[in-house]
Design an enzyme around this catalytic site. Structure first.
Site, short mmCIF file in Angstrom:
data_model
loop_
_atom_site.label_atom_id
_atom_site.label_comp_id
_atom_site.label_asym_id
_atom_site.label_seq_id
_atom_site.Cartn_x
_atom_site.Cartn_y
_atom_site.Cartn_z
N HIS A 1 -9.40 1.09 5.13
CA HIS A 1 -8.10 1.26 5.80
C HIS A 1 -8.31 2.19 7.01
O HIS A 1 -9.11 3.13 6.94
CB HIS A 1 -7.08 1.85 4.83
CG HIS A 1 -5.69 1.82 5.37
ND1 HIS A 1 -5.23 2.72 6.30
CD2 HIS A 1 -4.64 0.97 5.13
CE1 HIS A 1 -3.98 2.44 6.61
NE2 HIS A 1 -3.60 1.37 5.92
N ASN B 1 0.87 -1.18 0.00
CA ASN B 1 0.00 0.00 0.00
C ASN B 1 0.90 1.23 0.00
O ASN B 1 1.50 1.56 1.03
CB ASN B 1 -0.88 -0.04 1.26
CG ASN B 1 -1.68 1.25 1.43
OD1 ASN B 1 -1.79 2.06 0.52
ND2 ASN B 1 -2.24 1.42 2.62
N TRP B 2 1.02 1.86 -1.17
CA TRP B 2 1.94 3.00 -1.27
C TRP B 2 1.37 4.26 -0.63
O TRP B 2 2.05 5.27 -0.52
CB TRP B 2 2.27 3.27 -2.75
CG TRP B 2 3.25 2.29 -3.34
CD1 TRP B 2 3.67 1.12 -2.80
CD2 TRP B 2 3.95 2.43 -4.59
NE1 TRP B 2 4.57 0.49 -3.64
CE2 TRP B 2 4.76 1.28 -4.75
CE3 TRP B 2 3.95 3.39 -5.61
CZ2 TRP B 2 5.58 1.07 -5.87
CZ3 TRP B 2 4.75 3.19 -6.72
CH2 TRP B 2 5.57 2.04 -6.84
N LYS B 3 0.09 4.23 -0.27
CA LYS B 3 -0.57 5.41 0.34
C LYS B 3 -0.36 6.62 -0.57
O LYS B 3 -0.31 6.48 -1.78
CB LYS B 3 -0.07 5.65 1.76
CG LYS B 3 -0.13 4.39 2.61
CD LYS B 3 0.10 4.67 4.06
CE LYS B 3 0.22 3.36 4.81
NZ LYS B 3 0.23 3.54 6.25
N SER C 1 3.70 -2.45 10.30
CA SER C 1 5.15 -2.50 10.52
C SER C 1 5.79 -3.83 10.11
O SER C 1 6.72 -4.31 10.77
CB SER C 1 5.50 -2.15 11.97
OG SER C 1 5.15 -0.81 12.24
N GLY D 1 2.91 1.97 10.80
CA GLY D 1 3.90 3.03 10.65
C GLY D 1 4.67 3.36 11.92
O GLY D 1 5.35 4.38 12.00
N GLY E 1 2.85 -1.20 4.29
CA GLY E 1 2.85 0.22 3.95
C GLY E 1 4.26 0.68 3.61
O GLY E 1 4.77 0.47 2.51
N GLY E 2 4.93 1.31 4.58
CA GLY E 2 6.23 1.94 4.36
C GLY E 2 7.24 1.06 3.65
O GLY E 2 7.96 1.52 2.74
N GLU F 1 -5.09 -5.14 10.78
CA GLU F 1 -4.03 -4.15 10.97
C GLU F 1 -4.28 -3.39 12.28
O GLU F 1 -5.10 -2.46 12.31
CB GLU F 1 -4.05 -3.13 9.82
CG GLU F 1 -3.83 -3.75 8.46
CD GLU F 1 -3.31 -2.70 7.47
OE1 GLU F 1 -2.20 -2.89 6.99
OE2 GLU F 1 -4.00 -1.71 7.23
N GLU G 1 -6.67 4.53 8.11
CA GLU G 1 -6.44 5.96 7.84
C GLU G 1 -7.68 6.59 7.21
O GLU G 1 -7.97 7.76 7.43
CB GLU G 1 -5.20 6.13 6.95
CG GLU G 1 -3.92 5.89 7.76
CD GLU G 1 -2.73 5.42 6.96
OE1 GLU G 1 -2.74 5.51 5.73
OE2 GLU G 1 -1.76 4.94 7.60
C1 PEP Z 1 -0.64 0.07 6.25
O1 PEP Z 1 -0.85 1.26 6.33
O2 PEP Z 1 -1.46 -0.66 5.68
C2 PEP Z 1 0.57 -0.46 6.87
C3 PEP Z 1 0.59 -1.73 7.18
O3 PEP Z 1 1.60 0.41 7.07
P1 PEP Z 1 3.08 0.06 7.64
O4 PEP Z 1 3.52 -1.21 6.99
O5 PEP Z 1 3.90 1.24 7.24
O6 PEP Z 1 2.93 -0.10 9.11
#
Ligand code: PEP
Length: 251
Positions: free
Chosen positions: A98, A12-14, A213, A174, A234-235, A168, A100
């Site tokens: 999600h 997920n590049w957001k 994470s 993050g 994500g990241g 999640e 967010e």
């Molecule tokens: C996400 O936002 O779906 C996520 C899992 O982010 P991260 O891997 O950066 O925690």
């Protein structure tokens, strides 16, 4: 009982990535072609990059997805994108609900379910995100929250092919913090039981991703937990080295 689903590692590049970001996706494709993994791989870039990435990944096995869709098929919804538009750009998946979006846009379970239904109507797989906040966890409410979100956000007609669940924990996204493997096993076990009692065989075959994470250093441990059928990342999905390092858990 159904066989364990083939795992999925989804990025997920957001709201990250310009046209130059195509290079990272190309590198991941190159590495997968050289050293195939026993999982499906999906990248969900911002809407602006879906078409360019579709071109870059034309000959690759990497799937593309959206990060959200509107429940309606088309119409006067300024700034929104429909499931049909994603499908038109060769997407196979879309993330809905999600945390967010639940937090920043006040998305409710009812709205998330409507989005997932819109996705399914266009033959997309809806990745339905659920997970507790830190305050809910501290109050011992994790399992109640997860059950409530599952009951409210997952379409009544979900099948193993049309819906994937992403657990999640909001406090792990993050932050570099993750639940212990035992905690992940407990929550994923409860999710599996809920899905199986609601959808029978399909519930056994539905993918349940862990997200929050995930990194190359912890991917193998997290991905080997019972009922973890892959990761939503994500990241660490933004750089080819990191994302491929997570995919490595399935080589
Ligand atoms: C996400 O936002 O779906 C996520 C899992 O982010 P991260 O891997 O950066 O925690």
């Amino acid at each position: 009982m159904a066989d364990a689903p083939r795992p999925l590692v989804a990025g997920n590049w957001k709201m990250n990535g310009l046209l130059a970001g195509r290079e990272e996706a190309r590198l991941v494709a190159e590495r997968i072609a050289a050293r195939p993994a026993a999982c499906d791989v999906l990248i969900c870039p911002p809407f602006t990059l879906i078409a360019p990435l579709a071109k870059t990944l034309d000959k690759s096995a990497i799937l593309r997805g959206g990060q959200d869709c509107h429940p309606a098929q088309s119409g006067a919804h300024t700034g929104n994108v429909s499931a049909e538009m994603l499908s038109d750009l060769t997407c196979s998946h879309v993330i809905v609900g999600h945390s967010e979006r639940r937090a920043d846009h006040g998305e409710s379970d009812v709205l998330v379910r409507a989005k997932a239904e819109a996705a399914i109507s266009q033959s997309l797989t809806a990745i339905v995100c659920i997970g507790e906040t830190e305050a809910e966890r501290d109050r011992g409410e994790t399992l109640d929250v997860v059950k409530r979100q599952l009951a409210g956000s997952v379409p009544y007609a979900a099948t193993a092919a049309s819906v994937t669940i992403a657990y999640e924990p909001v406090w792990a996204i993050g932050t570099g913090r993750t639940p212990t493997p035992d905690d992940v096993a407990e929550v994923h076990g409860v999710i599996r039981n809920e899905l199986a009692s609601r959808f029978g065989q399909d519930g056994h075959g539905m993918r349940i991703l862990y997200g929050g994470s995930v990194k190359p250093a912890n991917a193998s441990e997290l991905m080997s937990v019972a009922n973890v059928d892959g990761a939503l990342v994500g990241g660490a999905s933004l750089k080819a080295d990191d994302f491929d390092g997570i995919i490595e858990a399935y080589r």
